[in-house]
Structures are given as C-alpha cells and as structure tokens.
Scaffold this motif. Structure first.
Motif, PDB file in Angstrom:
ATOM      1  N   SER A 175      55.613  83.389   7.350  1.00  0.00           N
ATOM      2  CA  SER A 175      56.323  82.468   6.409  1.00  0.00           C
ATOM      3  C   SER A 175      57.873  83.137   6.210  1.00  0.00           C
ATOM      4  O   SER A 175      58.692  82.326   5.742  1.00  0.00           O
ATOM      5  N   ALA A 177      61.710  84.895   6.069  1.00  0.00           N
ATOM      6  CA  ALA A 177      62.721  84.698   6.772  1.00  0.00           C
ATOM      7  C   ALA A 177      63.590  85.715   6.627  1.00  0.00           C
ATOM      8  O   ALA A 177      64.317  86.095   5.755  1.00  0.00           O
ATOM      9  N   PRO A 210      63.369  76.090   8.648  1.00  0.00           N
ATOM     10  CA  PRO A 210      62.075  76.387   8.861  1.00  0.00           C
ATOM     11  C   PRO A 210      61.398  74.708   9.622  1.00  0.00           C
ATOM     12  O   PRO A 210      62.188  73.846   9.324  1.00  0.00           O
ATOM     13  N   THR A 220      62.236  79.692   3.671  1.00  0.00           N
ATOM     14  CA  THR A 220      61.093  80.347   4.215  1.00  0.00           C
ATOM     15  C   THR A 220      59.987  79.130   4.495  1.00  0.00           C
ATOM     16  O   THR A 220      60.460  78.089   4.543  1.00  0.00           O
ATOM     17  N   ARG A 222      59.741  77.420  13.182  1.00  0.00           N
ATOM     18  CA  ARG A 222      61.310  77.366  12.951  1.00  0.00           C
ATOM     19  C   ARG A 222      61.799  76.244  13.930  1.00  0.00           C
ATOM     20  O   ARG A 222      61.202  75.844  15.021  1.00  0.00           O
TER      21      ARG A 222
END
Length: 272
Positions: free
Chosen positions: A105, A107, A125, A134, A138
C-alpha cells in the motif's frame, strides 16, 4: 554501523506498519534491535535458500516481503519447517524483518516498482487508501500505445524469467496505453480495473473463472505473471531506502534466487 532498530525505523518510514491489512504479520520476526547491521539481504520469500544466501554473504539482516509466520503459531521448535529457519537465523546472528501489505500500500511501494519495471508513468493508486495517495495497485501510462501482443512481451522482458512465464488474455491487436498493475494476487481487483477504464491489467495468480467472466463482460486485457516475479522488483526499491538513509554504512544485496515454486514447464505439442 547502524543498529537494527535504526534500520527498522528507516524501513517503517518508507513502509508504515499501519498500512498493513489487519490479518497481516509485518515487522521484526527475530533479531536484537540493539545489534549493529552492516549488510542486508532483500528477498521476496524468507525460505531456506534465501536464508542460506544471507548467511553466505554475511548479512546481519534479511528484509523479506512475505511473512515467515503469517498464521499464528504456538512455538518454533527446530524440528518444524519454519522453526528450523528461525533457529538457523538466530544461530547465525541474522535478523528477519518482513514488510508485506504495508509495502503493497505504501507510496512508493510494490506496485510502483512493478510499474516502473514495465515502463509505466504512474498516475495514481488502483484501489486508493483513505489519503488517496496510498493503496493497493497502481494505474499508469505507456509513453505511446502499442499492440497487446507487444505489451505482453514488454512485461516478459521486464520481469525475471520463471517457468510458467507470462501469458496474456485478449485481442493481440488491441491498443494498450493505460495499464493497471497489482503486485501479488490481484484478481480481487478485476472489477476495480474495469471501472478505472484501463486497457490492460497486470497481476499474478489469476484464476480461470474470474478471468473468463471478466473478459466476457468486456473488461481490460489481462497479463498474468507469477506471484514472485510481480513482487521481485520491490527488492531493489527497498534496498534503495537503506542506501539513501545509510550511505556508505550499510551494504545491500538483492537476492536473485528464483523462489517461485514452479520449477517445471511442459506442454503437449500442437498438431494441425
């Protein structure tokens, strides 16, 4: 050399434990936070082969993506499979730290590394977390559209080779420009990828029925890869966290051992 506690602090700044799913087991598995760490091995799977490798290269710490003890245990005796690994680590003076769904999760995280390997420019995302930055997966863009057949080859060229290889489901001539990716098992996000309107979705552990129903309903083309291959690019990303935080004081080693469980591939010859 920094103490293990300092290494953990840097990793948890990059991959906050609070991002982990409630069922997950992340963090320090074994090791003394006060002990110095001069060399770290990064891998996807904490298995006998990668533990042997860490000991061989003189690493005081293994940073693995997958947890060793995901499900609750009542002990780690040396005559059990996982207990044997824990004892081997402790005897060698090597610690084990796992960053799993928190690294998924974060970033940047696992799917950012996968997207970068493929050559995508990440735009956000796939399944955003509360902060919108987050989250799992992606979405990204290729520099220019290309046929699906070429895109599948692009993915194969970008990732380490495995026996199952890379496979695609969709029209070979379909133009691909926008792509969703999710490192690890991602077929639970097929609907999310469809709603995002991407041209293709790259993930691992795709199952027959969900994939077939997804394609029948007009969803994006699918690219299937092995679980290990989809997450391996993260190892270099994570090693970069420590290189940036402890430049010159910590050696990092990314394992290239293929710990994908599938070791044989064969098929019946096609006949006319």
């Amino acid at each position: 050399m920094p103490a293990l506690a300092e290494i953990i602090a840097a990793l948890e700044t990059a991959y906050p434990p609070e991002l982990a799913e409630s069922w997950d087991a992340v963090g320090l598995v074994c090791g003394d936070p006060d002990e110095p760490v001069g060399r770290v091995l990064f891998c996807v799977d904490p298995v006998a082969a990668t533990i042997d490798e860490a000991i061989d290269v003189g690493a005081q710490l293994i940073v693995a993506h997958h947890p060793l003890l995901l499900r609750g245990v009542h002990g780690v005796p040396a005559d059990s499979t996982k207990g044997r690994l824990v004892h081997r680590l402790i005897r060698a003076g090597a610690a084990l730290y796992c960053a799993h769904t928190n690294a998924d999760s974060a970033a940047p995280g696992v799917s950012d590394a996968l997207a970068e390997a493929i050559g995508l420019r990440v735009t956000g995302p796939l399944n955003p977390g509360p902060d919108g930055r987050t989250g799992i997966g992606r979405i990204g863009e290729l520099p220019a559209a290309e046929p699906f057949s070429a895109f599948v080859q692009r993915v194969a060229d970008a990732l380490p080779a495995t026996e199952p290889g890379v496979f695609g489901a969709g029209d070979p001539d379909r133009p691909i420009r926008t792509v969703a990716v999710s490192g690890g098992a991602g077929d639970s996000y097929l609907g999310v990828a469809t709603e995002a309107g991407v041209d293709a979705y790259v993930t691992a552990d795709l199952r027959h029925h969900p994939a077939g129903e997804h394609l029948e309903s007009g969803g994006p083309a699918l690219v299937g890869v092995t679980h290990w291959a989809s997450e391996w690019p993260w190892c270099e990303q994570a090693s970069g966290v420590l290189r940036a935080s402890f430049a010159g004081n910590v050696d990092t080693h990314v394992s290239t051992l293929r710990t994908d469980p599938w070791t044989i591939r064969t098929s019946r010859e096609h006949t006319q």
